[in-house]
Every structure is written in structure tokens, then in C-alpha cells.
Design an enzyme around this catalytic site. Structure first.
Site, PDB file in Angstrom:
ATOM      1  N   HIS A   1      -3.297  11.986  11.410  1.00 44.78           N
ATOM      2  CA  HIS A   1      -2.290  13.012  11.154  1.00 44.78           C
ATOM      3  C   HIS A   1      -2.177  13.287   9.660  1.00 44.78           C
ATOM      4  CE1 HIS A   1       0.580   9.521  10.612  1.00 44.78           C
ATOM      5  NE2 HIS A   1       1.008  10.306   9.638  1.00 44.78           N
TER       6      HIS A   1
ATOM      7  N   ASP B   1       6.635  16.919   3.001  1.00 49.58           N
ATOM      8  CA  ASP B   1       7.611  16.545   4.022  1.00 49.58           C
ATOM      9  C   ASP B   1       8.807  15.797   3.445  1.00 49.58           C
ATOM     10  OD1 ASP B   1       6.136  14.217   3.415  1.00 49.58           O
ATOM     11  OD2 ASP B   1       4.921  14.412   5.213  1.00 49.58           O
TER      12      ASP B   1
ATOM     13  N   ASP C   1      -4.145   7.580  12.733  1.00 53.33           N
ATOM     14  CA  ASP C   1      -4.396   8.451  13.885  1.00 53.33           C
ATOM     15  C   ASP C   1      -4.798   9.857  13.461  1.00 53.33           C
ATOM     16  OD1 ASP C   1      -2.020   9.414  12.923  1.00 53.33           O
ATOM     17  OD2 ASP C   1      -0.845   9.020  14.728  1.00 53.33           O
TER      18      ASP C   1
ATOM     19  N   GLU D   1       1.538  15.022  13.743  1.00 52.92           N
ATOM     20  CA  GLU D   1       0.975  13.912  14.487  1.00 52.92           C
ATOM     21  C   GLU D   1       0.147  14.404  15.672  1.00 52.92           C
ATOM     22  OE1 GLU D   1       3.613  10.291  13.379  1.00 52.92           O
ATOM     23  OE2 GLU D   1       4.805  11.591  14.652  1.00 52.92           O
TER      24      GLU D   1
END
Length: 268
Positions: free
Chosen positions: A143, A72, A141, A148
Site C-alpha cells: 500500500h 496523509d 502489503d 490499502e
């Protein structure tokens, strides 16, 4: 699916680096046979990168015939900004190994057409023959990359608006000023990573423990995107003791019982 449990962060980093080295060595890359490697940013892989730099300098692994694709990059953050993922990767890894700059691929968050940039990235991966080993970390979380909670498990490389929790978590890299944190990023999709021949996910610390529980003890869910890798034929989770705190005792015992076999993966 394998779960490698090591004592602490340094030990999981050592295992991961040795695993990467072993995969490259066994592949025996050359001018007409390039090894494709998917790479993450963030704090989790830093010690792995340092170890790989050591291996490269001592001559036990070479990146001359390795092609890399990063997961990313932030949107609209200058490429030379100290917190861009371009800067991160070159400062912490690429500048210190024998990789050819032409073989390094990182998404361009400043491209004039971001959708076209994402499509071109997918095409480059395909032209390279797909990714042999994709390495990733996860957020609390669950991701992976910037996929996400709520991301499609078949998603491809695309523009992603960052969740507020992610922006808050990343503020520590931007003088703890939320207003300085980019709100969008370009990211490979879950489906992009799932296409890799093999996936290795690094998980460290008690803050990631519930995410690891969701990843390997619960069902597949787009709300915990890392859980998708239960369906991958070659997934290896590498976690330290703190990251296993939410796992069932019998789960931990089962995977620890396999460590003798798993250590053979790195020649130990």
C-alpha cells in the site's frame, strides 16, 4: 519506469535526497514559480529528510519557494500529539529547513467536516498547479499512503478505515498498545498521486521484497496499490539490496546494468 538499486538503506536515502535536490535546482523555483513536492511520513524517508536538512544548511538547496503536500494524517489524533503526522513532519523536517509555514499542507484529521477537508485538499493541489514530484514509501502489503489492498486505483483524497495489519504495524509508535492506534486516516488517493508529474517510491528491507516484486514484475492490481505506478510515465523505484530478494535475477541484472545512466540523474 526506473528501478534504482543501492546497497543499503543509507545509500537509497542518499540517492533520494540528491534526486530531490537536483529536481529543485533544475526547476529553478522563484516567487512566481513554486516547486510542488509531495511527501510521506514513516521510518523510510527519515534519513532522506536528514540529508536534505544537511543540504539546506550547507546552501546547496533551498525550500524557500517549495510548496509541500503530505500524503496523509490520522483522524481524531490531536495535531500536537507526538505521533501525529503534523508533529512528525515539523520535528523531523520542516522546522530545520527554510520553508515558509504557509507553504506546508497537511490534511487536518480533526476538521469538523472530513469529506470537505479532503475535497479542499484536492482543490489546493490543483491551485498549486499539481505536484511536480511525489515521494512515497510502501507497506509490506504494497500500500502507498493509506491506500490499502482493495483501494480503487482511481481513488482521490478521502477518509480511509485502516486495515488491522496496519494498526498492528503502527502500534510500535503507540507504546505497542493497539487500543491507542487511530483506526481511520485521511489519505491522498492512488489517483491523486498518479496525477503528479513524477513519482519516486522508496523501498527498504526484506519485509518489502514481495511488495516490490508485485510492483514491478506482476500485473497492475488494486490488491497491491503500488503496482498502479507501472502505468505512470515517470516512476522511479529506489530500493536497497534486501528489498530485491524476491525479484528475478535477470530483472536485478537488467536494472543494475542501467545504473551508470541512472546515477547521472543525481550528477554522479
Amino acid at each position: 519506469m526506473k528501478l534504482i538499486i543501492r546497497e543499503d538503506y543509507d545509500k537509497i536515502s542518499d540517492f533520494a535526497a540528491k534526486y530531490v535536490r537536483r529536481q529543485i535546482q533544475d526547476f529553478q523555483p522563484g516567487p512566481d514559480k513554486l516547486f510542488t513536492l509531495g511527501l510521506p511520513t514513516g521510518s523510510t524517508p527519515l534519513a532522506m529528510y536528514k540529508k536534505l536538512i544537511e543540504f539546506c544548511k550547507e546552501g546547496t538547496v533551498s525550500f524557500e519557494y517549495v510548496v509541500t503536500f503530505n500524503m496523509d494524517e490520522y483522524v481524531a489524533l490531536p495535531r500536537d500529539h507526538p505521533e501525529s503526522y503534523h508533529s512528525f513532519m515539523f520535528n523531523n523536517f520542516f522546522r530545520h529547513i527554510d520553508i515558509h509555514p504557509k507553504n506546508v499542507h497537511i490534511l487536518d484529521g480533526n476538521a469538523p467536516d472530513l469529506d470537505a477537508e479532503c475535497a479542499k485538499y484536492e482543490e489546493k493541489i490543483k491551485e498549486a498547479g499539481g505536484i511536480r514530484l511525489f515521494i512515497g514509501g510502501i507497506g509490506p502489503d504494497g500500500h502507498i499512503a493509506f491506500n490499502e489492498p482493495g483501494s480503487s486505483l482511481t481513488s482521490r483524497t478521502r477518509i480511509k478505515t485502516l486495515a488491522r495489519d496496519t494498526i498492528i504495524a503502527n502500534a510500535r509508535f503507540f507504546d505497542n498498545d493497539i487500543s491507542k492506534v487511530p483506526t481511520q486516516a485521511l489519505t491522498v488517493g492512488v489517483g491523486t498521486v498518479m496525477d503528479a508529474h513524477e513519482v519516486m517510491i522508496l523501498i527498504s528491507g526484506a519485509g518489502k521484497a514481495f511488495a516490490l516484486h508485485q510492483a514491478i514484475e506482476c500485473g497492475v492490481s488494486h490488491m497491491w496499490t503500488v503496482s498502479a505506478f507501472q502505468m505512470h510515465p515517470r516512476t522511479t523505484f529506489v530500493a536497497d539490496e534486501d528489498a530485491t530478494l524476491e525479484l528475478r535475477v535477470k530483472t536485478v541484472r537488467y536494472f543494475k546494468g542501467l545504473m551508470g545512466t541512472h546515477l547521472k540523474l543525481i550528477g554522479e
